[in-house]
Enzyme design. Structure first.
Site, short mmCIF file in Angstrom:
data_model
loop_
_atom_site.label_atom_id
_atom_site.label_comp_id
_atom_site.label_asym_id
_atom_site.label_seq_id
_atom_site.Cartn_x
_atom_site.Cartn_y
_atom_site.Cartn_z
NE ARG A 21 -2.49 0.44 3.57
CZ ARG A 21 -1.69 0.18 4.36
NH1 ARG A 21 -1.39 1.91 4.35
NH2 ARG A 21 -2.40 -0.84 5.30
CE LYS A 52 -12.35 6.74 -18.38
NZ LYS A 52 -12.96 8.07 -17.88
C1 PLP Z 1 -13.05 8.30 -16.98
C2 PLP Z 1 -12.84 10.25 -16.11
C3 PLP Z 1 -12.51 9.85 -15.01
C4 PLP Z 1 -12.79 8.90 -13.98
O1 PLP Z 1 -11.78 8.01 -14.11
P1 PLP Z 1 -12.00 6.92 -13.39
O2 PLP Z 1 -10.87 5.87 -13.76
O3 PLP Z 1 -13.02 5.48 -14.60
O4 PLP Z 1 -12.79 6.88 -12.39
C5 PLP Z 1 -12.36 11.49 -14.55
N1 PLP Z 1 -12.32 12.80 -15.68
C6 PLP Z 1 -12.08 12.33 -16.84
C7 PLP Z 1 -12.18 13.21 -17.58
C8 PLP Z 1 -13.00 11.13 -17.30
O5 PLP Z 1 -12.76 10.85 -18.40
#
Ligand code: PLP
Length: 384
Positions: free
Chosen positions: A51, A200
């Site tokens: 952690r 992403k």
């Molecule tokens: C997907 C997303 C998040 C959240 O991220 P997670 O990995 O799904 O928890 C935050 N900000 C933006 C712009 C996103 O597209």
């Protein structure tokens, strides 16, 4: 040549990376372990419990710091876990100013969780930074910027906001998920913290959920590290490995996302059945000049509204697409389509959502890196 001197494309591959100390493995081994043998109590080799730190996560954290031109990186179990850690820097009574069309999950975390702990969030249209100044008061501590915004593709001038946050001694956080450091580097523009959903574009292959933070300042890094360890939403070793691997091709993927994004945006803009296309690369986009100035390209995220359509027509178009998969998320090599009103932004009350333009007829595309002719042919049949 020091790795700090490398240019961006080289940094994605080499930044913060060293061959593994044990056997010289070129890729960071997946240290799938919770704990580490100690010769004497406290006598460990820098890692005591996963952690607190894990070598595969450290490799990712160093890579994140490198590509964002920061000094310290922190990797979390998700983008939202990273956001959660940032807001935990604040105390009850503190106020936050946020971009008005925020990612739905950020909005939900702010309104439904943190407001219960006495932190106050104001949503401001930051396209004109003047709106910001009037709301700042003694309780204001942090400004949260998303640019390009999701899903309206508004552009916020990071440098202009940074001037204001610097003057009022506020923390400036930029969610850089949509642009990625390939297109814009917020720390260089005056931000204090860069936040990522590495789920992403950084991961890039839709196979992992990871979040990240990058900062330059040591004191701020220490505070965030304390929260990361104390709250515990860390990124696991396997996921860290996947994002390190993803980052190595970020620049080539982004180049193609931008190319395909432009082709699809232009196709849609010229289509007789399309009412409006939201994409910062168009000269007619209200903040095109800012986008041109602070971004290296315009990315592969596009939203559009079909002409004269209602909710049913919109759903039909989205369902007819084949190469664009109907799914949440974005930024992977494959093209995705989303319907923000019923998917990513369903958690935002209709009235609130429509104020920022997220109508029932809005469709969002994450343009992937397939052949653009195939993507356009798919749109052609779905709109036909
Ligand atoms: C997907 C997303 C998040 C959240 O991220 P997670 O990995 O799904 O928890 C935050 N900000 C933006 C712009 C996103 O597209």
């Amino acid at each position: 040549m020091g790795k700090k001197d490398l240019k961006f494309n080289s940094k994605t591959i080499h930044g913060g990376q060293e061959p593994d100390k044990a056997y010289g493995a070129v890729m960071p081994p997946i240290y799938q372990t919770s704990t580490y043998a100690q010769a004497t109590p406290g006598g460990h080799k820098g890692f005591a419990y996963s952690r607190s730190a894990n070598p595969t996560r450290t490799a990712l954290e160093n890579a994140l710091a490198s590509i964002e031109n920061g000094k310290y990186g922190l990797a979390f179990a998700s983008g939202l876990a990273a956001i959660d850690a940032v807001i935990k820097l604040l105390d009850p009574g503190d106020e936050v100013l946020c971009t008005s069309d925020l990612y739905g999950g950020s909005y939900r975390l702010f309104k439904r969780i943190f407001e219960r702990y006495g932190i106050v969030f104001h949503f401001v249209d930051m396209q004109t930074t003047g709106d910001l100044v009037g709301i700042i008061n003694k309780k204001t501590k942090l400004v949260w910027v998303e640019t390009p915004t999701n899903p309206m593709m508004n552009i916020i001038d990071i440098k202009a906001v940074a001037k204001i946050t610097e003057k009022h001694q506020l923390l400036l956080v930029v969610d850089n998920t949509f642009a990625t450091p390939y297109l814009q580097q917020p720390l260089d523009l005056g931000a204090d913290i860069v936040m990522h959903s590495a789920t992403k574009y950084l991961g890039g292959h839709s196979d992992v959920v990871v979040g990240g933070l990058v900062v330059k300042d040591r004191v701020l890094a220490d505070k965030l590290y304390f929260i990361q360890n104390a709250s515990g939403a860390v990124c696991g070793p396997m996921d860290s490995f996947l994002v390190v691997r993803g980052i190595k091709t970020l620049h080539v993927r982004m180049q193609r996302h931008c190319e395909n994004g432009m082709a699809v945006a232009q196709y849609l803009a010229n289509h007789p059945k399309i009412e409006h296309v939201y994409w910062p690369g168009f000269e007619g986009h209200p903040n095109h000049d800012v986008a041109k100035e602070q971004m290296k390209g315009f990315g592969g995220m596009i939203s559009f509204i079909p002409k004269g359509s209602n909710l049913e027509d919109t759903i039909r178009i989205v369902e007819k697409l084949r190469l664009f998969t109907l799914a949440e998320s974005l930024g992977g090599v494959e093209s995705l389509v989303g319907h923000p009103a019923s998917m990513s932004h369903a958690g935002i009350p209709k009235e609130e959502r429509e104020k920022s333009g997220v109508l029932d007829t809005l469709i969002r595309l994450s343009v992937g890196i397939e052949d653009k002719e195939d993507l356009i042919a798919d749109l052609e049949q779905a709109l036909g």
